[in-house]
Enzyme design. Structure first.
Site, mmCIF file in Angstrom:
data_model
loop_
_atom_site.group_PDB
_atom_site.id
_atom_site.type_symbol
_atom_site.label_atom_id
_atom_site.label_comp_id
_atom_site.label_asym_id
_atom_site.label_seq_id
_atom_site.Cartn_x
_atom_site.Cartn_y
_atom_site.Cartn_z
ATOM 1 N N LYS A 102 41.229 -18.483 8.635
ATOM 2 C CA LYS A 102 42.085 -18.916 7.516
ATOM 3 C C LYS A 102 43.561 -18.671 7.809
ATOM 4 C CE LYS A 102 40.144 -16.219 4.477
ATOM 5 N NZ LYS A 102 39.190 -15.568 5.368
ATOM 6 N N ARG A 137 39.481 -14.223 -4.424
ATOM 7 C CA ARG A 137 38.292 -13.773 -3.706
ATOM 8 C C ARG A 137 37.047 -13.773 -4.586
ATOM 9 N NH1 ARG A 137 39.148 -10.210 1.309
ATOM 10 N NH2 ARG A 137 41.332 -10.467 1.792
ATOM 11 N N ARG A 170 38.781 -8.183 18.474
ATOM 12 C CA ARG A 170 40.219 -8.256 18.207
ATOM 13 C C ARG A 170 40.886 -6.902 18.467
ATOM 14 N NH1 ARG A 170 41.830 -11.332 12.853
ATOM 15 N NH2 ARG A 170 40.691 -9.606 11.863
ATOM 16 N N ARG A 207 41.712 -2.428 14.492
ATOM 17 C CA ARG A 207 41.972 -2.179 13.080
ATOM 18 C C ARG A 207 40.703 -1.678 12.408
ATOM 19 N NH1 ARG A 207 44.727 -7.382 10.492
ATOM 20 N NH2 ARG A 207 42.678 -7.344 9.524
ATOM 21 N N ARG A 236 32.057 -6.468 5.198
ATOM 22 C CA ARG A 236 32.963 -7.477 4.646
ATOM 23 C C ARG A 236 32.259 -8.826 4.488
ATOM 24 N NH1 ARG A 236 38.243 -7.706 8.108
ATOM 25 N NH2 ARG A 236 39.011 -8.928 6.351
#
Length: 212
Positions: A13, A88, A123, A156, A167
């Protein structure tokens, strides 16, 4: 044109919103970035948001709305904007309606959970300069260090595999229902996430079709 980007965490996104923002000349509003900035600044709302984000949980609506209201009121949003990371859930979508915000198009980027797990767990970020890498798709030339400033790269907290799984679970339970919510309003377009360029082409075609 006011646009919302939907999709699971890691679906792309943010990347696509940045591309569309440049093409249309309207700002992207990432609630994730807004909340992280508030957390870094150490504000009361920011610290509250951080406690949720670090565990992969959703930040309470009141905290998000407080930050978002100020952003939408800024002059650069007068001709339209892109929302990335908000709403959300259906409750937040209704808050947008109560704020009198008209949404012209909702783009949902569809990517399988397995692919998202690979994307996010690989990542790496540089805390000093903010550069982002991926161990498979976009590795740093300096290995486990940033090839821009030389600082060590880190994962992260919300990119750790166990957090990503949480998530995704939250997304399917609380956010995915927005597709039906906006589908019923006739403003939803499903976009197959197949690489950055391919996804952008599908998105721009949906935008052009919506604008006609």
């Amino acid at each position: 044109m006011n646009i919302i980007f939907l999709g699971a965490p890691g679906a792309g996104k943010g990347t696509q919103a940045a591309i569309v923002s440049e093409k249309l000349g309207i700002p992207t509003i990432s609630t994730g970035n807004l909340l992280r900035a508030a957390a870094k600044a150490g504000t009361k709302a920011g610290l509250e948001a951080k406690s949720y984000m670090d565990t992969g949980a959703l930040v309470p609506d009141g905290t998000v709305v407080a930050v978002l209201k100020e952003r939408i009121a800024e002059p650069d949003c007068a001709n339209g904007f892109i929302l990335d990371g908000f709403p959300r859930n259906i409750a937040q979508a209704r808050v947008l309606e109560e704020m009198g915000v008209n949404i012209d198009l909702v783009l949902s980027i569809e990517v399988p959970d397995e692919e998202i797990m690979e994307r996010m767990s690989g990542r790496r970020v540089c805390l000093k300069c903010g550069a982002t890498f991926h161990v498979k798709n976009a590795p740093s030339a300096a290995g486990d260090k940033c090839d821009k400033c030389g600082e060590p790269l880190t994962i992260r907290a919300d990119d750790k595999p166990e957090t990503v799984a949480d998530r995704l679970k939250v997304y399917h339970e609380q956010t995915e229902s927005l597709k039906d919510f906006y589908g019923d309003k006739g403003v939803l377009a499903l976009i197959h996430g197949s690489g950055i360029e391919g996804t952008t082409k599908l998105i721009m075609a949906a935008i052009e079709g919506s604008a006609q």
